[in-house]
Design a protein around this motif. Structure first.
Motif, short mmCIF file in Angstrom:
data_model
loop_
_atom_site.label_atom_id
_atom_site.label_comp_id
_atom_site.label_asym_id
_atom_site.label_seq_id
_atom_site.Cartn_x
_atom_site.Cartn_y
_atom_site.Cartn_z
N THR A 627 -27.10 95.46 -16.82
CA THR A 627 -27.83 95.95 -15.65
C THR A 627 -29.32 95.72 -15.72
O THR A 627 -30.00 95.75 -14.69
CB THR A 627 -27.57 97.46 -15.48
N GLY A 628 -29.87 95.50 -16.92
CA GLY A 628 -31.32 95.32 -17.07
C GLY A 628 -32.08 96.63 -17.07
O GLY A 628 -33.33 96.61 -16.96
N GLN A 629 -31.40 97.76 -17.20
CA GLN A 629 -32.08 99.06 -17.22
C GLN A 629 -32.68 99.32 -18.60
O GLN A 629 -32.04 99.09 -19.62
CB GLN A 629 -31.09 100.18 -16.88
N ILE A 630 -33.94 99.79 -18.58
CA ILE A 630 -34.66 100.14 -19.82
C ILE A 630 -34.68 101.66 -19.89
O ILE A 630 -35.18 102.34 -18.97
CB ILE A 630 -36.07 99.57 -19.83
N ARG A 631 -34.15 102.20 -20.98
CA ARG A 631 -34.09 103.65 -21.16
C ARG A 631 -34.66 104.01 -22.53
O ARG A 631 -34.66 103.17 -23.44
CB ARG A 631 -32.65 104.18 -21.03
N THR A 632 -35.11 105.26 -22.62
CA THR A 632 -35.61 105.75 -23.91
C THR A 632 -34.43 106.10 -24.79
O THR A 632 -33.40 106.59 -24.32
CB THR A 632 -36.50 107.00 -23.70
N LEU A 633 -34.61 105.83 -26.08
CA LEU A 633 -33.56 106.13 -27.05
C LEU A 633 -33.77 107.48 -27.73
O LEU A 633 -32.81 108.04 -28.30
CB LEU A 633 -33.48 105.03 -28.11
N ARG A 634 -35.01 108.00 -27.69
CA ARG A 634 -35.32 109.31 -28.30
C ARG A 634 -36.55 109.87 -27.60
O ARG A 634 -37.18 109.21 -26.76
CB ARG A 634 -35.57 109.15 -29.81
N SER A 635 -36.91 111.09 -27.96
CA SER A 635 -38.13 111.71 -27.41
C SER A 635 -39.36 111.17 -28.15
O SER A 635 -39.26 110.69 -29.28
CB SER A 635 -38.06 113.23 -27.55
N PHE A 636 -40.48 111.24 -27.47
CA PHE A 636 -41.73 110.78 -28.08
C PHE A 636 -42.27 111.84 -29.03
O PHE A 636 -42.07 113.04 -28.84
CB PHE A 636 -42.78 110.48 -26.99
N THR A 637 -42.98 111.40 -30.03
CA THR A 637 -43.65 112.28 -31.00
C THR A 637 -45.14 112.05 -30.89
O THR A 637 -45.61 111.10 -30.24
CB THR A 637 -43.16 112.01 -32.41
N GLU A 638 -45.86 112.90 -31.59
CA GLU A 638 -47.31 112.78 -31.54
C GLU A 638 -47.80 111.51 -32.21
O GLU A 638 -48.88 111.01 -31.91
CB GLU A 638 -47.93 114.02 -32.22
N THR A 639 -47.00 110.99 -33.12
CA THR A 639 -47.44 109.79 -33.87
C THR A 639 -47.13 108.50 -33.13
O THR A 639 -47.59 107.44 -33.54
CB THR A 639 -46.74 109.77 -35.24
N ASP A 640 -46.30 108.54 -32.05
CA ASP A 640 -45.99 107.31 -31.30
C ASP A 640 -47.20 106.82 -30.55
O ASP A 640 -48.03 107.61 -30.07
CB ASP A 640 -44.84 107.58 -30.32
N GLU A 641 -47.31 105.51 -30.46
CA GLU A 641 -48.42 104.91 -29.75
C GLU A 641 -48.32 105.21 -28.27
O GLU A 641 -47.24 105.45 -27.73
CB GLU A 641 -48.44 103.41 -29.98
N ALA A 642 -49.45 105.11 -27.58
CA ALA A 642 -49.50 105.43 -26.16
C ALA A 642 -49.12 104.25 -25.28
O ALA A 642 -48.85 104.43 -24.09
CB ALA A 642 -50.91 105.93 -25.78
N GLU A 643 -49.05 103.02 -25.82
CA GLU A 643 -48.72 101.85 -25.00
C GLU A 643 -47.76 100.95 -25.79
O GLU A 643 -47.99 100.68 -26.97
CB GLU A 643 -49.98 101.08 -24.64
N HIS A 644 -46.72 100.53 -25.10
CA HIS A 644 -45.70 99.70 -25.72
C HIS A 644 -45.44 98.47 -24.86
O HIS A 644 -45.32 98.59 -23.63
CB HIS A 644 -44.40 100.49 -25.90
N LYS A 645 -45.29 97.34 -25.51
CA LYS A 645 -45.02 96.06 -24.81
C LYS A 645 -43.59 95.62 -25.11
O LYS A 645 -43.19 95.48 -26.26
CB LYS A 645 -46.02 94.99 -25.25
N LEU A 646 -42.85 95.39 -24.01
CA LEU A 646 -41.46 94.95 -24.12
C LEU A 646 -41.32 93.55 -23.49
O LEU A 646 -41.72 93.36 -22.32
CB LEU A 646 -40.50 95.90 -23.42
N LEU A 647 -40.75 92.57 -24.27
CA LEU A 647 -40.48 91.22 -23.76
C LEU A 647 -38.97 91.09 -23.55
O LEU A 647 -38.20 91.16 -24.50
CB LEU A 647 -40.97 90.14 -24.73
N ILE A 648 -38.57 90.93 -22.28
CA ILE A 648 -37.14 90.88 -21.93
C ILE A 648 -36.76 89.43 -21.62
O ILE A 648 -37.45 88.75 -20.84
CB ILE A 648 -36.85 91.79 -20.72
N LEU A 649 -35.65 88.97 -22.23
CA LEU A 649 -35.09 87.63 -21.99
C LEU A 649 -33.88 87.77 -21.05
O LEU A 649 -32.96 88.54 -21.33
CB LEU A 649 -34.65 86.96 -23.29
N VAL A 650 -33.94 87.04 -19.94
CA VAL A 650 -32.84 87.00 -18.98
C VAL A 650 -32.21 85.60 -19.03
O VAL A 650 -32.92 84.61 -18.80
CB VAL A 650 -33.31 87.32 -17.54
N LYS A 651 -30.91 85.48 -19.36
CA LYS A 651 -30.24 84.18 -19.45
C LYS A 651 -28.88 84.25 -18.76
O LYS A 651 -28.26 85.31 -18.67
CB LYS A 651 -30.07 83.73 -20.90
N ASP A 652 -28.47 83.06 -18.24
CA ASP A 652 -27.17 82.99 -17.59
C ASP A 652 -26.09 82.61 -18.61
O ASP A 652 -26.37 82.46 -19.80
CB ASP A 652 -27.19 81.99 -16.42
#
Length: 826
Positions: A627-652
């Motif tokens: 489906t291409g849905q991006i979901r969180t796998l866990r809750s955020f903590t105080e030590t997690d960074e404030a910005e995250h970069k995700l590179l998604i590959l779409v192929k047939d």
């Protein structure tokens, strides 16, 4: 070969003599010329220029039909009408031709017309030394008593040499010894060697003697054969068997049965005991064919018939009979039995084909003469009367001529080469003898072709499936027509029908006129052209030319030639990049965003899968591959960074997969900031909700209408052509109700068609699964009507699936367009 010098004065003499006769008496006189050539010369060897020696004008030989008239079946010589030369036409074996006679002459008749002249030519066949002397046996043994007086003669095996004259056997020689010498007696035809005792034998000194007899001919170089003589010295036996007569003479019919007793030999020996017991045998010096025709019982002396007699082959046989007693040594008596053969009706008629036209056109009219035959029987009287007929049912018949035993073979009906291209006409000739004898002659007649059949295609219309992106300028498929005629009448050429008002596709198609290969001058794109139709004409090369045409339907098959297109996220500059803000206090499973993409291809080529190529923290985010849905796998903590970069590959899922990438930057903000941003977004989207709802209603209505049309088309096509053949599918429970695409593929010697539904989220394709798979029969193993039926059924199924697929593709395009529009709002 030039004329032998010795015969040239004789040729001039005879020519001058006949010329003088012609001048003195003023009438035409036939001339006789004599040539000489050796046997076994090559075919085409020139014997002499007979036209020149006869004084004929060489330039008029063709007009005067200068030729050799031969009374035998074998034509050993022919003349060249261009230069007047007499040359050898077939192999000449003097021994076979003249059977060892002294002078071998062949008499030829040279015939010229306008005016008619007959000239006699005699060709002498001289012998060459091509045979070595040969004894009938390689070993001969004598048992001689030691009291035998000098001068005693023992006849040796006579060597045979088929050559004649100087090349025949000249002499016999004996190996050096003290007791024997050789003596040669000249008979009518052969030299008969005798072993002569010149010195008494002494058994106590030597019991055995071994000698070697050599037969030498007079050829250059000389050839020879040898005979081993073994002599055993025994005690004396002084009385030899004797016959009442030296010569006996009997007469038998040539049709005497094999095994018949024809004569009883009777020899007497005054000795007693073993010395008076007699055994008979045929002499070893007889001709070989005599041993095949007669046999002699060694104990009773009865002569029986062993082979078939033939008066025409030989009328008299001479058998030399030997009688041996059983003394030590055995003594021999000799006599001759002359057997004369009486002629009976044993010659079947002979069928001679005077002329034959072995090729007849299939449009020949009844009554056309194809052959002239002559019937000959060597017998006379009633036995020579002949009745002729045809033995088989053929469109031919025999018509008698004004002359007896001359017939013509003519057609009696119409011919058709395509039905019967070859006839074997068997002529039967039967004489009126008692019992009657018959002969058969078979004429092989070929029926020549005329152009009476048009080319035809085995199937019309033709269906071809062509993958898109074909190589321009190369053959994409071919058509083939069959013509039942032959040669030029069956030489088929092809061309495409180009009529005004047709689309531009026809201008990009060419057909090879010789083999029917269709060449596309451009590459086709499934997304632009899905099907087209054209016509091909097949014409033969006959006069006049005949033709037929075929309709060709071409269906373009999709290939994976379109890469996925990212619909969301899309930045303002057109790149696939977007920014998403989420509160820090979200729980696991929170939907961050959804990557949306589109592929213009269909089926597996348009089925997209999503995967994470790069991510700052793998433990924070997960991507659904379907489906291409991006979901969180866990809750955020105080030590997690404030910005995250995700590179998604779409192929047939094409054979060669194509892909695209999208970048999503996730910013983690405090809950208050997230709510403020959410309020701003909700206010901007409030006005657009009504438009989104409107587009969704259009989408649902369009898909429902297209699906209903597809069901109606499927039912109508299935009902329009009933069939007893039922396709058996293996159902797959993992099915969400949406038809995606049909794919043909081959595995080994089987072909499969995959009618695949779009799979649900989490479904997988298991290798080796037969879900929704129809196994089709291989065309190479199907034959006759079953093969045609299966092919028609497969084409119907493929056309049905293709039509449904086209409707669904159109619906998918509408859906993707609307979804793209909706994504713009979202």
């Amino acid at each position: 070969m030039r004329t032998d010098r010795k015969t040239r004065p004789r040729v001039r003499f005879w020519f001058s003599f006949y010329s003088a006769l012609l001048m003195l008496f003023g009438k035409q006189a036939s001339a006789q010329i004599r040539y000489s050539i050796p046997e076994e010369v090559k075919h085409g060897t020139v014997v002499g220029n007979v036209a020149k020696d006869l004084g004929l004008d060489i330039t008029s030989l063709n007009d005067r039909r200068f030729r050799v008239v031969s009374g035998t079946k074998d034509a050993f010589f022919e003349v060249n009408q261009d230069n007047g030369a007499l040359y050898v036409h077939s192999n000449i074996d003097r021994e076979e031709l003249c059977q060892g006679r002294g002078v071998c002459l062949l008499e030829l008749k040279i015939l010229v017309e306008n005016p008619l002249e007959m000239h006699h030519v005699v060709v002498e066949i001289t012998d060459v030394n091509d045979h070595a002397p040969n004894f009938p046996e390689k070993q001969q043994m004598f048992e001689i008593g030691e009291q035998t007086l000098p001068g005693m003669r023992f006849q040796l095996h006579t060597a045979r040499d088929p050559d004649a004259g100087v090349n025949s056997i000249r002499t016999y020689t004996l190996s050096s010894n003290d007791h024997f010498e050789i003596d040669i007696r000249q008979s009518d035809e052969d030299k008969i060697p005798f072993l002569v005792l010149k010195k008494p034998l002494d058994r106590e000194q030597k019991t055995n003697h071994s000698l070697l007899v050599t037969a030498v001919d007079g050829g250059k170089p000389k050839k020879s054969g040898t005979l081993n003589i073994s002599i055993v010295v025994l005690d004396i036996n002084d009385n030899r068997p004797t016959f009442i007569q030296d010569t006996y003479q009997i007469t038998i019919q040539e049709n005497v049965a094999i095994g018949t007793s024809v004569f009883l030999m009777n020899a007497t020996d005054p000795d007693e005991g073993a010395n008076g017991e007699i055994e008979y045998s045929l002499a070893k010096t007889l001709r070989r064919n005599i041993y095949d025709l007669f046999e002699l019982d060694k104990l009773t002396g009865v002569i029986r018939i062993k082979g078939q007699m033939d008066y025409e082959e030989n009328a008299v046989y001479k058998l030399d009979i030997e009688a041996f007693d059983k003394g030590t040594p055995p003594l021999k008596g000799e006599c001759r039995v002359i057997i004369k053969i009486k002629d009976v009706n044993d010659n079947p008629p002979d069928i001679e084909v005077t002329s034959l036209s072995d090729t007849v056109a299939e449009d020949s009219k009844p009554g056309t003469v194809i052959s002239l035959i002559s019937l000959i029987d060597k017998d006379s009287g009633v036995n020579g009367k002949i009745i002729s007929s045809l033995t088989s049912e053929v469109p031919f018949e025999l018509k008698p001529s004004y002359k007896e035993n001359i017939y013509s073979v003519v057609t009696k009906g119409f011919l058709d080469r395509e039905q019967v291209s070859h006839y074997e006409i068997t002529i039967k000739a039967t004489d009126c003898g008692d019992p009657p004898l018959s002969a058969f002659k078979t004429l092989n007649i070929q029926i020549s072709d005329v152009n009476d059949n048009s080319p035809y295609f085995s199937q019309n219309p033709l269906q071809f499936y062509l993958s898109e992106n074909n190589v321009a300028g190369k053959s994409i498929f071919f058509v083939s027509a069959t013509d039942n005629d032959l040669n030029d009448n069956a030489a088929v050429s092809y061309h495409i029908v180009r009529e005004g008002g047709q689309n531009d596709i026809m201008s990009f198609l060419n057909v090879n006129p010789d083999n029917g290969h269709i060449t596309a001058l451009k590459s086709f794109d499934f997304e632009r052209v899905k099907t087209f139709q054209f016509h091909v004409v097949a014409s033969d090369s006959g006069t006049p030319s005949l033709s037929s045409n075929v309709t060709v339907n071409v269906f373009i098959l999709d290939q994976n030639d379109n890469a996925p297109v990212i619909l969301y996220p899309v930045s303002s500059n057109g790149s696939a990049e977007g920014v998403e803000e989420i509160p820090r206090n979200v729980n696991a499973g929170h939907l961050v965003t959804k990557v949306r993409a589109y592929d213009a291809d269909i089926g597996y080529n348009g089925w997209l899968l999503f995967s994470l190529q790069e991510v700052t923290d793998h433990s924070l985010f997960g991507l659904d591959r379907y489906t291409g849905q991006i979901r969180t796998l866990r809750s955020f903590t105080e030590t997690d960074e404030a910005e995250h970069k995700l590179l998604i590959l779409v192929k047939d899922n094409g054979n060669v997969s194509l892909s695209a990438t999208a970048t999503v930057i996730v910013k983690v903000v405090e809950p208050k900031e997230a709510f403020a941003a959410s309020d701003v977004k909700s206010s901007t989207k409030a006005d657009e909700d009504s438009n989104v709802t409107f587009y969704l209603m259009i989408t649902v209505g369009s898909v429902s209408a297209l699906f209903l049309i597809s069901i109606i088309v499927l039912i109508s096509m299935q009902c329009s052509k009933s069939t007893d053949f039922t396709s058996k599918y293996i159902q797959e429970p993992n099915y969400d109700g949406t038809l995606c695409h049909s794919i043909q593929y081959r595995s080994g010697d089987k072909r499969y068609m995959l009618v695949g539904p779009r799979m649900s989220i989490g479904s997988t394709i298991v290798p080796g699964s037969h879900a929704n798979t129809l196994m089709l029969p291989d065309r190479r193993s199907a034959t006759g009507e079953v093969r045609d039926f299966l092919m028609s059924f497969c084409r119907l199924k493929m056309q049905t699936n293709y039509a449904i697929t086209q409707l669904l593709v159109d619906s998918n395009i509408i859906i993707f367009t609307l979804m793209a529009k909706i994504q713009g709002f979202l």
